[in-house]
Enzyme design. Structure first.
Site, mmCIF file in Angstrom:
data_model
loop_
_atom_site.group_PDB
_atom_site.id
_atom_site.type_symbol
_atom_site.label_atom_id
_atom_site.label_comp_id
_atom_site.label_asym_id
_atom_site.label_seq_id
_atom_site.Cartn_x
_atom_site.Cartn_y
_atom_site.Cartn_z
ATOM 1 N N SER A 66 -6.118 45.461 52.580
ATOM 2 C CA SER A 66 -6.301 44.017 52.741
ATOM 3 C C SER A 66 -5.028 43.318 52.320
ATOM 4 C CB SER A 66 -7.451 43.555 51.843
ATOM 5 O OG SER A 66 -7.264 42.219 51.458
ATOM 6 N N ASP A 126 -4.745 40.264 51.552
ATOM 7 C CA ASP A 126 -5.027 39.208 50.565
ATOM 8 C C ASP A 126 -4.970 39.690 49.115
ATOM 9 O OD1 ASP A 126 -5.532 37.724 52.760
ATOM 10 O OD2 ASP A 126 -7.699 37.570 52.480
ATOM 11 N N GLU A 131 -4.706 29.482 51.770
ATOM 12 C CA GLU A 131 -5.690 28.884 52.687
ATOM 13 C C GLU A 131 -7.021 28.565 51.985
ATOM 14 O OE1 GLU A 131 -6.739 33.198 54.763
ATOM 15 O OE2 GLU A 131 -7.055 31.386 55.916
ATOM 16 N N ARG A 150 7.745 19.150 56.388
ATOM 17 C CA ARG A 150 7.303 20.003 57.512
ATOM 18 C C ARG A 150 6.297 21.026 57.003
ATOM 19 N NH1 ARG A 150 11.156 18.931 61.710
ATOM 20 N NH2 ARG A 150 11.666 16.793 61.116
ATOM 21 N N ASN A 166 16.889 54.685 36.591
ATOM 22 C CA ASN A 166 17.054 55.836 35.698
ATOM 23 C C ASN A 166 16.957 55.481 34.219
ATOM 24 O OD1 ASN A 166 19.371 54.357 35.740
ATOM 25 N ND2 ASN A 166 20.768 56.104 35.782
HETATM 26 P P1 ATP Z 1 -10.671 41.574 55.793
HETATM 27 O O1 ATP Z 1 -10.325 41.604 54.329
HETATM 28 O O2 ATP Z 1 -9.507 41.653 56.686
HETATM 29 O O3 ATP Z 1 -11.627 40.475 56.173
HETATM 30 P P2 ATP Z 1 -12.949 43.261 55.770
HETATM 31 O O4 ATP Z 1 -13.112 44.723 55.661
HETATM 32 O O5 ATP Z 1 -13.485 42.456 54.623
HETATM 33 O O6 ATP Z 1 -11.451 42.958 56.060
HETATM 34 P P3 ATP Z 1 -15.090 42.279 57.470
HETATM 35 O O7 ATP Z 1 -14.990 41.630 58.812
HETATM 36 O O8 ATP Z 1 -15.691 41.489 56.379
HETATM 37 O O9 ATP Z 1 -13.638 42.779 57.130
HETATM 38 O O10 ATP Z 1 -15.939 43.630 57.607
HETATM 39 C C1 ATP Z 1 -15.587 44.615 58.563
HETATM 40 C C2 ATP Z 1 -16.840 45.251 59.135
HETATM 41 O O11 ATP Z 1 -17.559 45.915 58.093
HETATM 42 C C3 ATP Z 1 -17.849 44.275 59.730
HETATM 43 O O12 ATP Z 1 -17.523 43.883 61.026
HETATM 44 C C4 ATP Z 1 -19.113 45.113 59.704
HETATM 45 O O13 ATP Z 1 -19.153 45.993 60.788
HETATM 46 C C5 ATP Z 1 -18.970 45.896 58.410
HETATM 47 N N1 ATP Z 1 -19.691 45.193 57.332
HETATM 48 C C6 ATP Z 1 -19.254 44.184 56.547
HETATM 49 N N2 ATP Z 1 -20.221 43.779 55.690
HETATM 50 C C7 ATP Z 1 -21.299 44.536 55.950
HETATM 51 C C8 ATP Z 1 -22.635 44.609 55.425
HETATM 52 N N3 ATP Z 1 -23.066 43.782 54.440
HETATM 53 N N4 ATP Z 1 -23.477 45.526 55.946
HETATM 54 C C9 ATP Z 1 -23.073 46.352 56.921
HETATM 55 N N5 ATP Z 1 -21.862 46.319 57.464
HETATM 56 C C10 ATP Z 1 -20.977 45.442 57.005
#
Ligand code: ATP
Length: 739
Positions: A151, A153, A251, A279, A521
């Site tokens: 991630s 973030d 954000e 800007r 070093n």
């Molecule tokens: P980023 O930090 O970039 O948002 P992320 O891993 O948090 O990455 P998400 O879109 O939140 O990205 O989750 C990725 C996928 O994980 C989702 O599209 C879903 O398929 C699965 N997922 C997330 N939360 C759940 C949940 N509570 N139960 C089942 N599947 C989940």
């Protein structure tokens, strides 16, 4: 039982995911596992068929330098539903996969945990639907699940850094550097919005590393009159003579009452109230893009290897965990805890408990925020009594980030009530009484200046008797404390100076040393300022050399710096996928060279087109890079071409990376705080600052010198444990097959 493991990347992509897949794949194959790649995250797992394919050794080749993920990633609506997860379980079961590694953010890791928790229930469901038989699912062990934090973030609990964060930070800071140069020509203010919905890591570190004037992050309680304070600080900076200002906003930044703050609002407030040209820049997806930084590649490799090693030794009923990097060590945290603690921070933010959220982010995050707040405004309270005069010098060969350290040290010392002077050309400046006064604006823009503005002479020898003169000159110029930024040579001189003080009647002054050396070093610090930039320079050069892989069989011998320390050689080799790194800690034997030639020949026979070997400049006294080339040429008998490349001072150059800048800020600030403490308690110890894990620590200088004298430092260096990773991941597939 042969373990069949599958790896997937999920959620938003992040640079370094490819390095993690490669490490999982190759470490897994090396341990005799079968490794499957799942395309498009959970969506591919639900879909099955061609979306789940066995991977071979070669598929890990040529991907280290690529951003994104070659397996693809997706957000899957189908996986949110039980029906989708039942299909996912069926696909895993039919392929015989018994362990799953998921690389992604908190959403992806939650998905992985849900799958683990429901595993037996899903199999029962499949049996009740007649898609599997009761007999088939009998005694099926629970799916083993390991998560890796992917991630940009950096919002995951259980790791100091996530895969992709360092690259994203680098991308943003490249942009703010560019904005600073154009903003300075036009007297502009730039507002830059970074990613980070729930975490201010990217915004805060960008602000620190780019010398911004104001930062807005989700974890900071802005207070009700925050915009007045922001405007006041911007005005103060302008009145002090700063031609441009940067305001960084995450954000997810919010008002005290939790309502979001828009970056466009900040722009409007500043332009209306200060009648200035403002800007707004939103780098957006540029933050995710590009080739992963060496840090991200190495992090991904370490975590990927750890995931496989854990699977290899885990019992089948082991709970799902995430591999993270805490204090520069691999730590496994139960996925349940990763997710619940992450959720807890988000809840604190949603409820406006900023102090608690900040606390949960960890002490070093909070310390950087405190430092940033202290540095943002140039104002020093009027009528404050001058507490003394602190001198700063940079010694030894220059290292990127030295200027950052001098700049921050100067400003912090001024804030604490000191006058500051900078001696030119290291200790020679004290000898020659060659110094410049440093005030707030004198160091403006030094945050990202390459080299050392003060000069860092090493080769001008100082007669041991001259240390007495140095002592007298320090007294003559009323220096109350000395901050010495440099490498081994500078540390040794500082120690001699300390001893010279003991011999004379002159009252001692406190001395503090800050490690700045591309060689990395110095003992008792995981990183020295400049080493990350040098590593980036080397890896960038090797990536370019790789691009030249043509039809001929070419072996490259690349000589890198490092003095007696193999950090640059090993880490650049690991991060660039080199086949071999010759380290001074190990030396070189003639037998080894003979074996290497054979491996290169076998490698080319098995389809390799390019072989890269890294040689530390001091790996061996006699078997130097040129000697290795000649051995290879002689023994290779024309079966491949050999090119030799000495990277030389290219490694030292360029603007410091954000990592080097942030460490320079943290260590320089700690150095000044230490000197201030010594002065306040009327003590004059010689100390040094180091980065231990994630924390800054102060050590008596004498201890460092003893370690240097014993040569003990390099042998115990943390990075040497990664030799085993380099050996496994760069194995020639021809050799692997015969194993
Ligand atoms: P980023 O930090 O970039 O948002 P992320 O891993 O948090 O990455 P998400 O879109 O939140 O990205 O989750 C990725 C996928 O994980 C989702 O599209 C879903 O398929 C699965 N997922 C997330 N939360 C759940 C949940 N509570 N139960 C089942 N599947 C989940």
């Amino acid at each position: 039982m042969v373990k069949k493991i599958a790896v997937m990347t999920s959620g938003g992509d992040s640079p370094g995911m490819n390095s993690a897949i490669r490490a999982i794949l190759r470490r897994g194959l090396d341990k005799g596992m079968e490794v499957f790649g799942i395309h498009e995250g959970f969506e591919g797992l639900v879909e099955g068929g061609k979306m789940i394919e066995p991977l071979d050794w070669h598929q890990g080749g040529g991907i280290l330098h690529l951003g994104g993920t070659f397996l693809g990633t997706a957000r899957s609506e189908r996986f949110f539903k039980k029906e989708g997860r039942t299909n996912a379980a069926l696909n895993l079961f039919k392929t015989g996969i018994n362990a799953l590694v998921v690389i992604g953010g908190d959403g992806s890791l939650t998905g992985a945990l849900v799958l683990y928790n429901e595993w037996h229930e899903l199999l029962e469901q499949l049996a009740s639907e007649g898609r599997l038989t009761k007999e088939e699912i009998k005694n099926t062990p629970t799916l083993q699940v390991i998560g890796l934090p992917g991630s940009i973030d950096n919002d995951l609990y259980g790791t100091n850094m996530s895969i992709g964060t360092d690259t994203a930070l680098r991308n943003i800071v490249v942009a703010t550097d560019m904005l600073s140069s154009t903003a300075a020509s036009h007297q502009r203010t730039f507002v830059v919005e970074t990613m980070g919905r729930h975490c201010g890591y990217l915004a805060l570190m960008t602000a620190m590393a780019s010398g911004a004037t104001w930062v807005l992050i989700p974890e900071k309680d802005m207070g009700i009159r925050w915009h007045q304070k922001m405007l006041q600080t911007l005005e103060q900076a302008r009145h002090a003579g700063q031609r441009h200002q940067l305001v960084i906003i995450a954000e997810g930044a919010r008002h005290t009452d939790c309502l979001p703050i828009k970056s466009s609002t900040i722009k409007d407030i500043i332009s209306q109230k200060l009648q200035t040209d403002v800007r707004l820049t939103v780098p957006g997806h540029i933050q995710r893009g590009g080739s992963p930084s060496p840090f991200d590649r190495l992090l991904a490799i370490r975590l990927g290897v750890a995931a496989i090693d854990e699977i290899a030794v885990s019992k089948t009923n082991s709970i799902p965990k995430m591999a993270g990097l805490i204090a520069n060590k691999i730590v496994f945290t139960p996925l349940e805890e990763v997710i619940s603690k992450g959720e807890a921070i988000r809840n604190e933010l949603e409820n406006g408990n900023y102090k608690k959220a900040l606390e949960l982010r960890g002490s070093s995050f909070g310390n950087v925020l405190t430092l940033f707040k202290l540095m943002a405004s140039p104002v020093v309270k009027k009528g404050k009594k001058i507490k003394g005069r602190i001198a700063i010098l940079t010694g030894g060969p220059d290292a990127p980030g030295m200027n950052t350290a001098v700049g921050i040290a100067t400003r912090l010392a001024i804030k604490l009530g000191y006058e500051v002077v900078g001696f030119k050309n290291g200790f020679n400046g004290i000898l020659d009484s060659d110094f410049v006064p440093l005030d707030w604006m004198a160091v403006d823009g030094w945050i990202n200046k390459p080299g050392s503005e003060l000069g860092a002479a090493r080769y001008k020898l100082i007669d041991p008797h001259n240390f007495d003169k140095i002592v007298l000159n320090l007294e003559k110029h009323k220096i109350s404390a000395l901050l010495c930024i440099g490498g081994v040579n500078a540390f040794q001189k500082a120690c001699k100076l300390y001893k010279a003080f003991q011999k004379t009647e002159t009252p001692d002054i406190p001395i503090c040393c800050i490690p700045a050396s591309i060689d990395n070093n110095l003992p008792l610090t995981d990183f020295s300022i400049g080493s990350d930039t040098a590593l980036s320079n080397i890896v960038e050069a090797i990536d370019k050399i790789r691009d030249t892989a043509g039809s001929t069989n070419r072996a490259f011998l690349i000589e890198v710096m490092g003095a007696g320390c193999g950090f640059l050689a090993l880490m650049s080799g690991l991060a660039s996928g080199a086949e071999k790194a010759y380290l001074p800690e190990d030396g070189i034997t003639i037998k080894e060279l003979g074996d290497e030639v054979q491996k290169v020949i076998d490698g080319f026979k098995s389809g390799k087109r390019l072989v890269i070997q890294i040689v530390n400049e001091n790996a061996s006294t006699h078997y130097n890079t040129d000697f290795i080339r000649r051995v290879m040429e002689e023994e290779g008998k024309g079966q491949f071409e050999i090119k030799q490349s000495i990277l030389g001072h290219f490694q030292r150059g360029g603007i410091p990376t954000p990592f080097d800048r942030i460490q320079a800020c943290r260590m320089a600030a700690a150095g000044i705080q230490q000197l201030n403490l010594e002065i306040e308690i009327n003590r004059a110890h010689a100390t040094s600052v180091g980065l231990h894990g994630h924390e800054i620590a102060i050590t008596p200088l004498q201890k460092i010198i003893e370690l240097l004298d014993n040569g003990a430092c390099t042998q115990s260096n943390w990075f040497l444990s990664l030799k085993d990773h380099a050996e496994t991941l760069s194995k020639y597939s021809a050799i692997l097959k015969t194993n």
